[in-house]
Each structure stands twice: as C-alpha cells, then as structure tokens.
Write a protein that holds these residues in place. Sequence first.
Motif, PDB file in Angstrom:
ATOM      1  N   PHE A 173       9.707  -3.912  -9.847  1.00  0.00           N
ATOM      2  CA  PHE A 173       9.290  -2.625  -9.307  1.00  0.00           C
ATOM      3  C   PHE A 173       8.697  -2.773  -7.904  1.00  0.00           C
ATOM      4  CE2 PHE A 173       6.666   1.273  -9.544  1.00  0.00           C
ATOM      5  CZ  PHE A 173       7.693   2.156  -9.859  1.00  0.00           C
ATOM      6  N   LEU A 212      10.077  -1.927  -3.904  1.00  0.00           N
ATOM      7  CA  LEU A 212       9.271  -1.213  -2.907  1.00  0.00           C
ATOM      8  C   LEU A 212       9.155  -2.015  -1.609  1.00  0.00           C
ATOM      9  CD1 LEU A 212       6.469   0.303  -5.141  1.00  0.00           C
ATOM     10  CD2 LEU A 212       8.203   1.548  -3.868  1.00  0.00           C
ATOM     11  N   LEU A 213       8.972  -3.331  -1.728  1.00  0.00           N
ATOM     12  CA  LEU A 213       8.860  -4.156  -0.522  1.00  0.00           C
ATOM     13  C   LEU A 213      10.180  -4.184   0.239  1.00  0.00           C
ATOM     14  CD1 LEU A 213       6.740  -7.111  -1.905  1.00  0.00           C
ATOM     15  CD2 LEU A 213       6.030  -5.400  -0.250  1.00  0.00           C
ATOM     16  N   VAL A 217      12.018  -1.893   0.823  1.00  0.00           N
ATOM     17  CA  VAL A 217      12.145  -0.700   1.657  1.00  0.00           C
ATOM     18  C   VAL A 217      11.795  -1.000   3.117  1.00  0.00           C
ATOM     19  CG1 VAL A 217      11.188   1.600   2.027  1.00  0.00           C
ATOM     20  CG2 VAL A 217      11.782   0.868  -0.269  1.00  0.00           C
ATOM     21  N   TYR A 218      10.829  -1.944   3.330  1.00  0.00           N
ATOM     22  CA  TYR A 218      10.401  -2.208   4.709  1.00  0.00           C
ATOM     23  C   TYR A 218      10.673  -3.635   5.175  1.00  0.00           C
ATOM     24  CZ  TYR A 218       7.938   2.214   4.352  1.00  0.00           C
ATOM     25  OH  TYR A 218       7.644   3.531   4.192  1.00  0.00           O
ATOM     26  N   ILE A 255       4.098  -4.202   6.999  1.00  0.00           N
ATOM     27  CA  ILE A 255       3.829  -3.803   5.613  1.00  0.00           C
ATOM     28  C   ILE A 255       2.348  -3.985   5.310  1.00  0.00           C
ATOM     29  CG2 ILE A 255       4.188  -4.454   3.191  1.00  0.00           C
ATOM     30  CD1 ILE A 255       7.096  -5.154   3.964  1.00  0.00           C
ATOM     31  N   GLU A 297       0.222  -1.803   8.682  1.00  0.00           N
ATOM     32  CA  GLU A 297       0.534  -0.495   9.250  1.00  0.00           C
ATOM     33  C   GLU A 297       1.006   0.543   8.238  1.00  0.00           C
ATOM     34  OE1 GLU A 297       3.121  -1.068  12.583  1.00  0.00           O
ATOM     35  OE2 GLU A 297       1.627  -2.277  13.631  1.00  0.00           O
ATOM     36  N   ILE A 298       1.828   0.109   7.300  1.00  0.00           N
ATOM     37  CA  ILE A 298       2.342   1.054   6.312  1.00  0.00           C
ATOM     38  C   ILE A 298       1.230   1.384   5.314  1.00  0.00           C
ATOM     39  CG2 ILE A 298       4.135   1.401   4.560  1.00  0.00           C
ATOM     40  CD1 ILE A 298       5.403   0.871   7.214  1.00  0.00           C
ATOM     41  N   HIS A 299       1.077   2.677   4.972  1.00  0.00           N
ATOM     42  CA  HIS A 299       0.044   3.058   4.011  1.00  0.00           C
ATOM     43  C   HIS A 299       0.226   2.299   2.701  1.00  0.00           C
ATOM     44  CE1 HIS A 299      -1.460   6.163   6.533  1.00  0.00           C
ATOM     45  NE2 HIS A 299      -0.331   6.832   6.539  1.00  0.00           N
ATOM     46  N   PHE A 300      -0.856   1.676   2.237  1.00  0.00           N
ATOM     47  CA  PHE A 300      -0.875   0.965   0.951  1.00  0.00           C
ATOM     48  C   PHE A 300       0.124  -0.189   0.885  1.00  0.00           C
ATOM     49  CE2 PHE A 300      -2.692   5.082  -0.263  1.00  0.00           C
ATOM     50  CZ  PHE A 300      -3.862   4.644  -0.844  1.00  0.00           C
ATOM     51  N   ILE A 304       0.846  -2.980  -2.246  1.00  0.00           N
ATOM     52  CA  ILE A 304       2.133  -3.266  -2.887  1.00  0.00           C
ATOM     53  C   ILE A 304       2.426  -4.763  -2.768  1.00  0.00           C
ATOM     54  CG2 ILE A 304       4.603  -2.743  -2.900  1.00  0.00           C
ATOM     55  CD1 ILE A 304       3.191  -0.207  -3.398  1.00  0.00           C
ATOM     56  N   LEU A 323      -1.436  -2.878 -20.935  1.00  0.00           N
ATOM     57  CA  LEU A 323      -2.418  -2.097 -20.189  1.00  0.00           C
ATOM     58  C   LEU A 323      -3.502  -3.019 -19.631  1.00  0.00           C
ATOM     59  CD1 LEU A 323      -2.892   0.854 -19.480  1.00  0.00           C
ATOM     60  CD2 LEU A 323      -4.414   1.013 -21.450  1.00  0.00           C
ATOM     61  N   LEU A 356      -2.027  -4.908 -16.803  1.00  0.00           N
ATOM     62  CA  LEU A 356      -1.942  -4.045 -15.612  1.00  0.00           C
ATOM     63  C   LEU A 356      -3.300  -3.954 -14.930  1.00  0.00           C
ATOM     64  CD1 LEU A 356      -0.500  -1.883 -13.840  1.00  0.00           C
ATOM     65  CD2 LEU A 356      -1.233  -0.197 -15.529  1.00  0.00           C
ATOM     66  N   ASN A 357      -4.354  -3.763 -15.745  1.00  0.00           N
ATOM     67  CA  ASN A 357      -5.688  -3.627 -15.172  1.00  0.00           C
ATOM     68  C   ASN A 357      -6.132  -4.905 -14.469  1.00  0.00           C
ATOM     69  OD1 ASN A 357      -5.846  -1.027 -16.064  1.00  0.00           O
ATOM     70  ND2 ASN A 357      -7.023  -1.512 -17.891  1.00  0.00           N
ATOM     71  N   TYR A 389      -3.842   7.283 -14.654  1.00  0.00           N
ATOM     72  CA  TYR A 389      -3.047   6.102 -14.322  1.00  0.00           C
ATOM     73  C   TYR A 389      -1.829   6.490 -13.487  1.00  0.00           C
ATOM     74  CZ  TYR A 389      -5.396   2.331 -16.718  1.00  0.00           C
ATOM     75  OH  TYR A 389      -6.286   1.366 -17.064  1.00  0.00           O
ATOM     76  N   PRO A 447      -0.456   5.864  -4.267  1.00  0.00           N
ATOM     77  CA  PRO A 447      -0.178   4.829  -3.251  1.00  0.00           C
ATOM     78  C   PRO A 447       1.317   4.666  -2.982  1.00  0.00           C
ATOM     79  CG  PRO A 447      -1.687   3.982  -4.902  1.00  0.00           C
ATOM     80  CD  PRO A 447      -1.226   5.315  -5.388  1.00  0.00           C
ATOM     81  N   ARG A 460       2.468   7.503  -0.742  1.00  0.00           N
ATOM     82  CA  ARG A 460       2.006   7.322   0.644  1.00  0.00           C
ATOM     83  C   ARG A 460       2.760   6.178   1.322  1.00  0.00           C
ATOM     84  NH1 ARG A 460      -2.873   9.080   2.503  1.00  0.00           N
ATOM     85  NH2 ARG A 460      -1.970   8.450   4.489  1.00  0.00           N
ATOM     86  N   TYR A 461       3.026   5.117   0.550  1.00  0.00           N
ATOM     87  CA  TYR A 461       3.756   3.955   1.063  1.00  0.00           C
ATOM     88  C   TYR A 461       5.139   4.377   1.527  1.00  0.00           C
ATOM     89  CZ  TYR A 461       6.132  -0.618   0.737  1.00  0.00           C
ATOM     90  OH  TYR A 461       6.875  -1.757   0.984  1.00  0.00           O
ATOM     91  N   LEU A 462       5.836   5.097   0.650  1.00  0.00           N
ATOM     92  CA  LEU A 462       7.205   5.487   0.993  1.00  0.00           C
ATOM     93  C   LEU A 462       7.231   6.547   2.088  1.00  0.00           C
ATOM     94  CD1 LEU A 462       8.785   5.599  -2.573  1.00  0.00           C
ATOM     95  CD2 LEU A 462       9.220   3.926  -0.776  1.00  0.00           C
ATOM     96  N   SER A 484       5.193   6.770   4.645  1.00  0.00           N
ATOM     97  CA  SER A 484       4.636   6.302   5.926  1.00  0.00           C
ATOM     98  C   SER A 484       5.496   6.642   7.148  1.00  0.00           C
ATOM     99  CB  SER A 484       4.398   4.792   5.883  1.00  0.00           C
ATOM    100  OG  SER A 484       3.086   4.529   5.505  1.00  0.00           O
ATOM    101  N   GLU A 514       5.476  10.356   8.236  1.00  0.00           N
ATOM    102  CA  GLU A 514       4.293  10.757   8.997  1.00  0.00           C
ATOM    103  C   GLU A 514       4.431  10.353  10.456  1.00  0.00           C
ATOM    104  OE1 GLU A 514       0.810   9.305   6.914  1.00  0.00           O
ATOM    105  OE2 GLU A 514       1.699  10.066   5.061  1.00  0.00           O
ATOM    106  N   ARG A 515       4.994   9.141  10.663  1.00  0.00           N
ATOM    107  CA  ARG A 515       5.124   8.678  12.040  1.00  0.00           C
ATOM    108  C   ARG A 515       6.140   9.523  12.819  1.00  0.00           C
ATOM    109  NH1 ARG A 515       5.373   2.519  12.321  1.00  0.00           N
ATOM    110  NH2 ARG A 515       3.644   2.962  10.940  1.00  0.00           N
TER     111      ARG A 515
END
Lengths: 359, 164
Positions: A54, A58-59, A61-62, A76, A79-82, A86, A247, A250-251, B38, B45, B48-50, B52, B55-56
Amino acid sequence: MAKLIASLYGWVDSRLGLEEMLKFAKKKTVPVHKHSFWYYWGGISLFFFIVQAFTGVLLLVYYRPGPDAYESVRQITYEIHFGWLIRSAHSWSANLMVASVFIHMFSVYFMKAYRAPREFGWWSGMLLLIITLLFGFSGYLLPMDELAYFATKVGLEIPNALPIIGEPMTNLFRGGLEVGELTVQRFFALHVVVMPALFLPILVFHLWLVQKHGNATIPSEAEKPKSEQKSIPFFPNFLMKDLAMWLIALNVMALFASLFPWDLGEVADPLKPAPTGIHPEWYFMSAFQVLKIMGSVFPGALGEGLGITIFTLGLVLWTLIPLYDGKHEKGRRARNATYFGLLALAILVITTIWGYMVL
Amino acid sequence: MNANKTLTHTNGADTDAGDLMSRRTFAKVLFGGVGLCYAGAIGYPIYRYLASPIERSMETTKVSEVTLPDAATLELGAAMMFKFGSKPAMLIHHKDDTWSAMEAVCTHLACTVQYQAEENRIYCACHGGVYDAKTGAAVSGPPPKGLKAFNVKVQDGTVTVSKV
C-alpha cells in the motif's frame, strides 16, 4: 433496506458460494495451548506486507528512479504533504515485517510445524524469507543517499566473491562496474515489479497450504488424547483475534513511523569516503559480523569465501530440516533438530549483538 | 458479531431485552466511531499526500500578470506562445501593429489552439474550431464560447499581459 441487502447477498452467494466458504471457515479450528501466541506471527507478517504494498504504491506516485532518485525522495520527505509519514511507514513496516517473518520462522521451527504434511509450507516460507530480505536490500538503495550507496556497494561485494559466476552476475545486477544511477534503475525494476511478481504467487501458495493443512499443534499437545486437545473455531473467533493483532501491529507501526521519522542522509557521492560507524541494517548484521570474523581469522579472499560457504551451508541445512526431522516422533532426531535451531538462533543473536558492540 | 452476542448473553443473563439492545447499540456506535477515527487518521494524510501537486498548480494559476521582455521584437503577422499561470496562452502581433493576447485553450475540449497567419484566424486542430484572431470570439465549429482574452500593454520594448 435489510431486505435489499439480503437479496443482494443471496444473488452473490448463489453465484460465488459464500455460504459454503463460511461453513468451511466455521468448521476450521485453531488449536489452543500455552504456545498459541506464536500462531499470530504469520498473520502479522502478512499485515506488514500489505502495508508495504500500500505505502509502496503511494511512494511510486512521486518517486523517480535514475539520476533524479535522491531529489525525488528529498521532495517526498520535505515538500509533499505527509510524504515523510508515508516514507517512514514504508521503512518502519519493512523492518517490522522482517522481524515478524523471523519470529514466525523460528516459532514454526521450534513448534516443529515443518513436519509432514507441511514440508512445502516450510520451503515456500523459506523462499518468502529470502525474497523479503532481497526486497529490503533492493529497496534500501532507492533513496540514493550516502548510506544507501555504501550499503549496496558493500552488499554487492558478497555475490562478487563467488567463484566464476560471481563477477559477471554482480556486474549485471549493478548495471556496470560501479553503483550509480543505472543500478538504481535496475534495483527499482526488481523492487517494484520482479520481486512482487515472484513473491505474490509463492505467498498465495503458502497461504493456501495453511488453509489446506490447518495450524500444526505442538508435539507435546499432539500426544494428549483428542478429548483433551482444546481448539477454537477459525471463524469468527480466531479471525477476530488475528484482526486485533493487526490493529496492534498497525498502532505500533504508526507510533514508530510518526515518532521516529526515517532519516534521509546526504546525497550519495562516489568521491566521498564512507562515513565512520557505517553499518548494515540489523537483519544483515549477523552475516556482516560473521564475514568480518572470518576475514580476521583467515585473511584475504579465503575468509570471505569461507564465511559465505558456512552461511550457505547453514541455510541449506535449515531449509532441509523437514527431511531430517519429518516424522511425528520424539527421540534423537527431534532433539538434534531442536539443538540445531537453538544453535542457529544463538549464533544469529550473538553475532548481531557483537556486530553492534564493535561499531 | 457472534462473539459480541455470546458476550452480552453471559454478562447480562438477568438483564431485560431493552438493556440488551442498548448495550449492543452502544458497542456498535463505539466500534463505528473508533473505525471512523482510524479511517480519518489514515485517509486524511493520504489525501493530502496525493493532493500536494494540485495545491501547487492552484498556486501557479493565481498569476494575474505576465511580462514578456522579448515579445516586442515579434514580427507583424506573427504569434508566440507563452505560459500564463499554468495554462498556454498566445500573443499575436497583427499586421496593423495592434496586439492581442488570449488563453490558447480551446473552449470546446481544451486542446491548444494555433494562429494561422495566412488566414488570419485562430484554429483548433482537434475538432476544427475557429476563433477571431483579434478578439478570440468563436467564429465557427464546435466551440461554445470565445477564448479568454487578456489585456496587452507594450512599453519600452516590453509586452505585459494581464487579466481583464
């Protein structure tokens, strides 16, 4: 509304046989005994693998492999939010996955769950372990910071030391004589395409075998009369416990990932000397330390070759254990297998600690 | 679900049916609420990540004026393309020495349009839309409306294009 859902379920059920599966799942049981706790670790490993897939997507993507690798990871991370979260989750979950895979392997070993008819479960598990470690090794290079660069450079020296095929094979993996942007590109292809393509079918096979044979109980429990052996239904009881473990996993992962965000070092520079105190990730520390010890006892290529030989031999013996101790009986063979396991565990733990102490 | 049922039954053997219901509802709301927390903590996040880069690029569209230092050397009857914010735009130096600038994005399906000097018109190659070269008004073809026009100011060899 409830009627609509019921009729929709009926429609799907008559085509896919959901009730049959549910009936099967309810009939399936999981043994309960004082070592039941160890049954969760395969599931926990699976959970971390899902997190890897997962967060990995996501990684993707950039991330840009090749000459832009470091810059894209810097973006990543900063600069990229969050993006930092990730990436940190991907790194932490990778480490936690390796750890739970090891715990899973040793618990299976000491519970003698590799015995007939579960040999293929053991062998497919060993393959998954090796691919997991290769995932770690190939992914480590991708940020192309200082540590990544030297880790890969040093790591590739090990296959390089193999006789005859060592050098050409290593050059092929490296895409040249030195680690560089072409290496990153290759490792990227391995990390996100080739290795998942190898891993997933083996994983499906491994999980199918668990469904087919069920959980092995421990030898001391199997000796008891059937009426005294306790068990719980897989569905929903064990599944609920399994999910509760997920769970918790995950935590724990989220806590580590957010409180200790994964670092990004300086950009790799082939002209800069290796930073002092540089060392491999913990799961390669034992191998690293054994090679170091061998190197100091037997100088030159001999030590390295001997170290690799010992490790390979150990791994082969470890993999073949169901052929040596495959029958459900006590006795010398069963005891020897346990001693061999304890020895392997002790060597792994001691050389790892030793490795960290001499840093 | 089953586990819940047995739990409530054993714990509440002497409670009445109403109590049982409310307890189950309470558990449902509790688990639902925690589940939502959860989902939010993971979903936010990731969103917001995707998001980003969106927004720019939103930031870049906030431009209201673009200066083109070399544009004054543009020959009569020629056009040049430039970027206004995030979108392509077109500056035309007409044969009568007047200037026009407009967004070069077709109002039909967003293809980039071109200036055709010999016919003195703006043409979209995708579906044959035609616009007036001076005003950007839709002349023929599928475009529902004209191109978005900009103000042009020429001063000391520098062309400045701004939003109307």
